[in-house]
Write a protein that holds these residues in place. Structure first.
Motif, PDB file in Angstrom:
ATOM      1  N   GLU A 128      40.770  36.416  29.331  1.00  0.00           N
ATOM      2  CA  GLU A 128      40.277  37.716  28.865  1.00  0.00           C
ATOM      3  C   GLU A 128      38.780  37.878  29.139  1.00  0.00           C
ATOM      4  O   GLU A 128      37.959  37.052  28.732  1.00  0.00           O
ATOM      5  CB  GLU A 128      40.534  37.830  27.355  1.00  0.00           C
ATOM      6  CG  GLU A 128      40.112  39.147  26.743  1.00  0.00           C
ATOM      7  CD  GLU A 128      40.959  40.325  27.222  1.00  0.00           C
ATOM      8  OE1 GLU A 128      40.412  41.438  27.289  1.00  0.00           O
ATOM      9  OE2 GLU A 128      42.155  40.120  27.535  1.00  0.00           O
ATOM     10  N   GLY A 129      38.451  38.954  29.851  1.00  0.00           N
ATOM     11  CA  GLY A 129      37.039  39.265  30.085  1.00  0.00           C
ATOM     12  C   GLY A 129      36.363  38.413  31.139  1.00  0.00           C
ATOM     13  O   GLY A 129      35.136  38.454  31.275  1.00  0.00           O
ATOM     14  N   HIS A 130      37.135  37.628  31.875  1.00  0.00           N
ATOM     15  CA  HIS A 130      36.558  36.738  32.889  1.00  0.00           C
ATOM     16  C   HIS A 130      37.313  36.829  34.213  1.00  0.00           C
ATOM     17  O   HIS A 130      38.467  37.234  34.248  1.00  0.00           O
ATOM     18  CB  HIS A 130      36.550  35.289  32.391  1.00  0.00           C
ATOM     19  CG  HIS A 130      35.598  35.048  31.268  1.00  0.00           C
ATOM     20  ND1 HIS A 130      35.866  35.437  29.974  1.00  0.00           N
ATOM     21  CD2 HIS A 130      34.364  34.473  31.249  1.00  0.00           C
ATOM     22  CE1 HIS A 130      34.844  35.108  29.194  1.00  0.00           C
ATOM     23  NE2 HIS A 130      33.913  34.520  29.952  1.00  0.00           N
ATOM     24  N   ALA A 131      36.632  36.421  35.266  1.00  0.00           N
ATOM     25  CA  ALA A 131      37.250  36.396  36.599  1.00  0.00           C
ATOM     26  C   ALA A 131      36.599  35.289  37.410  1.00  0.00           C
ATOM     27  O   ALA A 131      35.555  34.755  37.022  1.00  0.00           O
ATOM     28  CB  ALA A 131      37.056  37.737  37.294  1.00  0.00           C
ATOM     29  N   GLN A 132      37.236  34.952  38.522  1.00  0.00           N
ATOM     30  CA  GLN A 132      36.648  33.967  39.424  1.00  0.00           C
ATOM     31  C   GLN A 132      36.172  34.674  40.678  1.00  0.00           C
ATOM     32  O   GLN A 132      36.856  35.555  41.210  1.00  0.00           O
ATOM     33  CB  GLN A 132      37.652  32.854  39.724  1.00  0.00           C
ATOM     34  CG  GLN A 132      37.660  31.863  38.554  1.00  0.00           C
ATOM     35  CD  GLN A 132      38.816  30.899  38.592  1.00  0.00           C
ATOM     36  OE1 GLN A 132      39.960  31.318  38.583  1.00  0.00           O
ATOM     37  NE2 GLN A 132      38.507  29.621  38.608  1.00  0.00           N
ATOM     38  N   PHE A 133      34.965  34.303  41.109  1.00  0.00           N
ATOM     39  CA  PHE A 133      34.273  35.010  42.186  1.00  0.00           C
ATOM     40  C   PHE A 133      34.254  34.184  43.463  1.00  0.00           C
ATOM     41  O   PHE A 133      33.927  33.004  43.440  1.00  0.00           O
ATOM     42  CB  PHE A 133      32.840  35.327  41.744  1.00  0.00           C
ATOM     43  CG  PHE A 133      31.992  35.990  42.799  1.00  0.00           C
ATOM     44  CD1 PHE A 133      32.457  37.093  43.507  1.00  0.00           C
ATOM     45  CD2 PHE A 133      30.709  35.524  43.064  1.00  0.00           C
ATOM     46  CE1 PHE A 133      31.661  37.713  44.472  1.00  0.00           C
ATOM     47  CE2 PHE A 133      29.910  36.136  44.023  1.00  0.00           C
ATOM     48  CZ  PHE A 133      30.381  37.233  44.729  1.00  0.00           C
ATOM     49  N   ASP A 134      34.575  34.826  44.581  1.00  0.00           N
ATOM     50  CA  ASP A 134      34.560  34.164  45.887  1.00  0.00           C
ATOM     51  C   ASP A 134      33.252  34.499  46.595  1.00  0.00           C
ATOM     52  O   ASP A 134      33.171  35.438  47.395  1.00  0.00           O
ATOM     53  CB  ASP A 134      35.763  34.622  46.719  1.00  0.00           C
ATOM     54  CG  ASP A 134      36.026  33.709  47.895  1.00  0.00           C
ATOM     55  OD1 ASP A 134      35.082  33.040  48.361  1.00  0.00           O
ATOM     56  OD2 ASP A 134      37.179  33.660  48.363  1.00  0.00           O
ATOM     57  N   LEU A 135      32.213  33.725  46.289  1.00  0.00           N
ATOM     58  CA  LEU A 135      30.887  33.947  46.876  1.00  0.00           C
ATOM     59  C   LEU A 135      30.930  33.827  48.395  1.00  0.00           C
ATOM     60  O   LEU A 135      30.370  34.655  49.116  1.00  0.00           O
ATOM     61  CB  LEU A 135      29.884  32.940  46.291  1.00  0.00           C
ATOM     62  CG  LEU A 135      28.485  32.930  46.923  1.00  0.00           C
ATOM     63  CD1 LEU A 135      27.762  34.246  46.680  1.00  0.00           C
ATOM     64  CD2 LEU A 135      27.664  31.754  46.387  1.00  0.00           C
ATOM     65  N   GLU A 136      31.603  32.792  48.884  1.00  0.00           N
ATOM     66  CA  GLU A 136      31.660  32.558  50.328  1.00  0.00           C
ATOM     67  C   GLU A 136      32.257  33.766  51.059  1.00  0.00           C
ATOM     68  O   GLU A 136      31.697  34.255  52.052  1.00  0.00           O
ATOM     69  CB  GLU A 136      32.475  31.302  50.625  1.00  0.00           C
ATOM     70  CG  GLU A 136      32.569  30.963  52.100  1.00  0.00           C
ATOM     71  CD  GLU A 136      33.443  29.739  52.331  1.00  0.00           C
ATOM     72  OE1 GLU A 136      32.908  28.695  52.720  1.00  0.00           O
ATOM     73  OE2 GLU A 136      34.666  29.828  52.114  1.00  0.00           O
ATOM     74  N   ALA A 137      33.388  34.265  50.566  1.00  0.00           N
ATOM     75  CA  ALA A 137      34.038  35.414  51.208  1.00  0.00           C
ATOM     76  C   ALA A 137      33.152  36.658  51.149  1.00  0.00           C
ATOM     77  O   ALA A 137      33.108  37.447  52.105  1.00  0.00           O
ATOM     78  CB  ALA A 137      35.387  35.697  50.549  1.00  0.00           C
TER      79      ALA A 137
END
Length: 254
Positions: free
Chosen positions: A193-202
């Motif tokens: 809830e309220g969070h996500a994972q970020f693909d910095l490289e992409a």
């Protein structure tokens, strides 16, 4: 003592370059390995030896040039080495002068190395999330063009950085990106809830491609998940360590 491990990109073949991690350095303790961070609490003479080793592993005899990195979108052209105390506050460097080793320090942020072989122009950028969304890669390309590069000829590589699987962010972070461009939603995967994972490289690859770079290689190496091989600010923080090492990415001209 083993030599530094130099990770190279096929897109930059023929240009002296390398992404280095922890292997082959003289630091010990939590900084164990090839810590090149002037801002770390490691002994200055040890950091200096690591920086020397890293430079010699990539471009023997060259003079290493690094910045006082501030997560900006600022790129500077380098014609000669600057004193350590006088390092510009910026996050990318470009040059057309042989014998300079452009160095970018990271510990989860994405190091980006770029080259236009035909023009004899190279660049290096430090792309954390803040610099990436702020346009540090765009600034680097523009600075390279000022020296005669053409972006359709520029090849780029994105080195070891924190991967999506290791990079959880909150909704405010996500909103910052989607407000800049609704299509940025695709660089996030919802988790709790309220969070996500970020693909910095992409995201960094996307920014380069959108700016007209046609040949881009992403190495797909996760700094957080490989403590033997890479330093990671986030991993050090999660472990409650007092400090963290930095690794270096270097590019130059013979």
């Amino acid at each position: 003592m083993s030599n530094p491990e130099v990770i190279r990109a096929a897109t930059l073949a023929g240009v002296p370059h390398g992404f280095l991690g922890r292997r082959g350095g003289v630091s010990s303790g939590i900084h164990a390995g090839l810590n090149v961070g002037l801002g770390s609490e490691d002994a200055a003479e040890v950091v200096a030896e690591n920086r020397r080793r890293a430079t010699e592993a990539v471009l023997p005899g060259a003079q290493l040039v690094t910045l006082f990195q501030v997560h900006s979108a600022e790129a500077v052209a380098v014609t000669q080495p600057f004193e350590q105390a006088g390092r510009p506050h910026a996050d990318a460097l470009v040059t057309d002068r042989p014998g300079l080793a452009l160095g970018i320090l990271t510990a989860d942020c994405a190091p980006v190395l770029l080259a236009d072989r035909e023009a004899g122009v190279v660049g290096a950028a430090h792309a954390g999330w803040k610099g990436a969304i702020g346009g540090v890669t765009d600034s680097t390309l523009a600075a390279m063009e000022q020296l005669g590069a053409r972006r359709e000829r520029i090849a780029a590589a994105v080195g070891p950085c924190i991967a999506r699987a290791s990079y959880e962010v909150d909704r405010t972070f996500v909103d910052r990106f989607t407000e800049a461009d609704p299509e940025n939603e695709r660089f996030f995967t919802d988790t709790r809830e309220g969070h996500a994972q970020f693909d910095l490289e992409a995201y960094v690859v996307h920014r380069l491609a959108s700016a007209g770079v046609r040949r881009i290689e992403a190495l797909g190496l996760d700094t957080y998940a490989d403590p033997e091989r890479f330093f990671s600010y986030r991993r050090a923080t999660h472990r409650g360590e007092a400090d963290y090492g930095r690794q270096i990415a270097i590019i130059g001209l013979e």
